[in-house]
Write a protein that holds these residues in place. Structure first.
Motif, mmCIF file in Angstrom:
data_model
loop_
_atom_site.group_PDB
_atom_site.id
_atom_site.type_symbol
_atom_site.label_atom_id
_atom_site.label_comp_id
_atom_site.label_asym_id
_atom_site.label_seq_id
_atom_site.Cartn_x
_atom_site.Cartn_y
_atom_site.Cartn_z
ATOM 1 N N GLU A 179 45.481 45.858 49.528
ATOM 2 C CA GLU A 179 44.181 46.268 48.987
ATOM 3 C C GLU A 179 44.177 46.171 47.463
ATOM 4 O OE1 GLU A 179 43.730 50.164 50.549
ATOM 5 O OE2 GLU A 179 43.317 49.475 52.608
ATOM 6 N N TRP A 180 45.258 46.634 46.829
ATOM 7 C CA TRP A 180 45.358 46.514 45.367
ATOM 8 C C TRP A 180 45.309 45.051 44.940
ATOM 9 C CZ3 TRP A 180 50.246 50.074 44.653
ATOM 10 C CH2 TRP A 180 49.851 51.407 44.652
ATOM 11 N N LYS A 181 46.046 44.213 45.657
ATOM 12 C CA LYS A 181 46.136 42.808 45.258
ATOM 13 C C LYS A 181 44.790 42.117 45.431
ATOM 14 C CE LYS A 181 48.850 39.724 43.499
ATOM 15 N NZ LYS A 181 49.488 39.966 42.189
ATOM 16 N N SER A 182 44.079 42.402 46.515
ATOM 17 C CA SER A 182 42.747 41.825 46.711
ATOM 18 C C SER A 182 41.813 42.241 45.580
ATOM 19 C CB SER A 182 42.169 42.267 48.060
ATOM 20 O OG SER A 182 42.800 41.613 49.121
ATOM 21 N N ALA A 183 41.862 43.513 45.211
ATOM 22 C CA ALA A 183 41.019 44.002 44.113
ATOM 23 C C ALA A 183 41.380 43.319 42.804
ATOM 24 C CB ALA A 183 41.156 45.516 43.983
ATOM 25 N N GLY B 128 38.697 37.250 38.785
ATOM 26 C CA GLY B 128 37.933 36.054 39.090
ATOM 27 C C GLY B 128 38.675 35.010 39.885
ATOM 28 N N ARG B 129 39.778 35.406 40.507
ATOM 29 C CA ARG B 129 40.574 34.440 41.263
ATOM 30 C C ARG B 129 40.296 34.534 42.761
ATOM 31 N NH1 ARG B 129 43.212 35.308 36.640
ATOM 32 N NH2 ARG B 129 44.511 33.643 35.790
ATOM 33 N N ARG B 130 40.702 33.486 43.465
ATOM 34 C CA ARG B 130 40.534 33.456 44.912
ATOM 35 C C ARG B 130 41.390 34.528 45.555
ATOM 36 N NH1 ARG B 130 43.860 30.824 48.354
ATOM 37 N NH2 ARG B 130 44.788 29.703 46.602
ATOM 38 N N ASP B 131 40.778 35.320 46.400
ATOM 39 C CA ASP B 131 41.484 36.398 47.087
ATOM 40 C C ASP B 131 42.278 35.828 48.254
ATOM 41 O OD1 ASP B 131 42.403 38.660 48.316
ATOM 42 O OD2 ASP B 131 40.425 39.475 48.820
ATOM 43 N N ARG B 132 43.571 35.745 48.086
ATOM 44 C CA ARG B 132 44.407 35.185 49.159
ATOM 45 C C ARG B 132 44.335 36.027 50.424
ATOM 46 N NH1 ARG B 132 49.947 33.500 45.894
ATOM 47 N NH2 ARG B 132 49.103 31.678 44.814
ATOM 48 N N PHE B 133 44.218 37.327 50.268
ATOM 49 C CA PHE B 133 44.204 38.190 51.447
ATOM 50 C C PHE B 133 42.860 38.194 52.163
ATOM 51 C CE2 PHE B 133 47.852 40.100 49.138
ATOM 52 C CZ PHE B 133 48.808 39.811 50.106
ATOM 53 N N ALA B 134 41.908 37.437 51.649
ATOM 54 C CA ALA B 134 40.667 37.235 52.397
ATOM 55 C C ALA B 134 40.890 36.252 53.535
ATOM 56 C CB ALA B 134 39.567 36.722 51.471
#
Length: 355
Positions: free
Chosen positions: A186-190, A196-202
């Motif tokens: 969750e921290w990394k996604s935030a 402004g980077r692509r959320d890998r965990f998406a």
């Protein structure tokens, strides 16, 4: 040669992979072990491994992913920090012949290990900073005191202040609680969204891969979740992969509420200390420039980005879809002012996302 999914590798082939890898003399990076390929294969149906034989004896392994038009990519591309083929010493394999045997028109990589047969197709080389703790953590601290005295003094002072002002500081090198892993993700996604980077965990396959690797326990590839707690509350965490001698740093993040204490830096120092106590000799911080890597590193490895391409219309289509974008990124990276403008733009995008 035979081509199989990673899950179809026999026990004998997996053991041969481990033995070949151990004889290369390269750092024992867990991304190059069969367990990583098998984990990727469980979430990426297009993952394959080409097994090269000399008689009845496995002489090489080439893990990759194959697209619908024969375009290939390193297995786990986008999250894999070390890539390439695992070959018997002295085995001569032409990249084009290997691609042809795998029915690939191209093979893309972005963290190719030094010394690989595909090195001839590299377009760019990058530094991958490392921390050497082979002589123990006290020796590493002495290096930091010499090369980054202000950084070390400030970080240790912030750790003490964190303990005084917030609560008892506690570090767990190998946390098994899945809730702690969810907090890190969750921290990394935030953080991805904020910058402004692509959320890998998406991407669900990355989520599933990380969860699976957290449960993986093998001498050459084990998932390690390290957490810094304050008053039993997690304030910084990192998930990476380790072998007996290398810890590959992968996903670090921290709670922005505690940013003034630099918990991420404190976490990395405690990780280095614990890794050294476990017999790990090197922490690989991964490709890319970052201020914290510059302060922590004691040396650098070299990795490459590029693609190996067989002449033909499918390869030409792949080249047109990938190479212009890659060259544009390279052009910006090589010019600090442009890179600064790009970073400012990403930050603005991140603020808009947050709103």
């Amino acid at each position: 040669m035979r081509v199989v999914t990673p899950g179809e590798l026999s026990e004998g082939e997996i053991e041969a992979w481990r033995e070949l890898r151990a004889k290369t003399g390269a750092p024992a990076n867990p991304f190059m072990e069969p367990e990583f390929a098998v984990a990727v294969g469980s979430v990426r149906p297009a993952a394959r491994v080409a097994v090269l034989y000399e008689g009845d004896v496995p002489a090489g392994f080439f893990p990759y992913e194959k697209g619908p038009l024969g375009q290939g990519r390193a297995i786990g591309l986008g999250v894999s920090d070390c890539q390439g083929a695992i070959l018997r010493a002295g085995l001569s394999v032409a990249p084009g012949a290997l691609l042809r045997a795998c029915s690939l028109s191209s093979w893309e990589f972005d963290n190719l290990e030094a010394g690989q047969v595909f090195r001839v197709d590299a377009a760019e080389e990058f530094d991958s900073p490392v921390i050497d703790v082979g002589d123990g953590y006290p020796a590493y601290e002495q290096v930091l005191r010499a090369q980054s005295p202000k950084f070390l003094k400030t970080t240790l002072a912030k750790e003490r202040r964190l303990g005084r002002q917030v609560g008892e500081v506690r570090f767990v090198f190998d946390e098994r609680d899945p809730a702690a892993l969810r907090t890190l993700m969750e921290w990394k996604s935030a953080q991805y969204r904020r910058t402004g980077r692509r959320d890998r965990f998406a991407k669900e396959w990355i989520n599933a891969l990380v969860r699976r690797l957290h449960q993986t326990r093998a001498p050459g590839c084990s998932g390690v979740l390290s957490v810094l707690y304050v008053a039993d509350k997690p304030v910084a965490a990192h998930f990476g992969l380790r072998s007996r001698t290398v810890l590959s740093c992968w996903f670090p993040a921290y709670d922005p509420e505690f940013a003034k204490y630099s918990p991420g830096l404190v976490l990395h120092l405690r990780m280095a200390e614990a890794a050294a106590a476990e017999g790990v000799g090197m922490l690989d911080l991964g490709r890319g420039d970052a201020e914290y890597k510059g302060a922590l590193q004691t040396g650098r490895l070299r990795v490459s980005e590029g693609s190996s391409v067989r002449p033909g219309p499918l390869a030409a289509l792949w080249w047109l879809s990938r190479e212009p974008s890659r060259r544009a990124h390279s052009f910006v990276r090589a010019r600090p002012r442009l890179a600064g403008y790009a970073q400012q733009t990403l930050n603005r995008v991140g603020r808009l996302r947050s709103r």
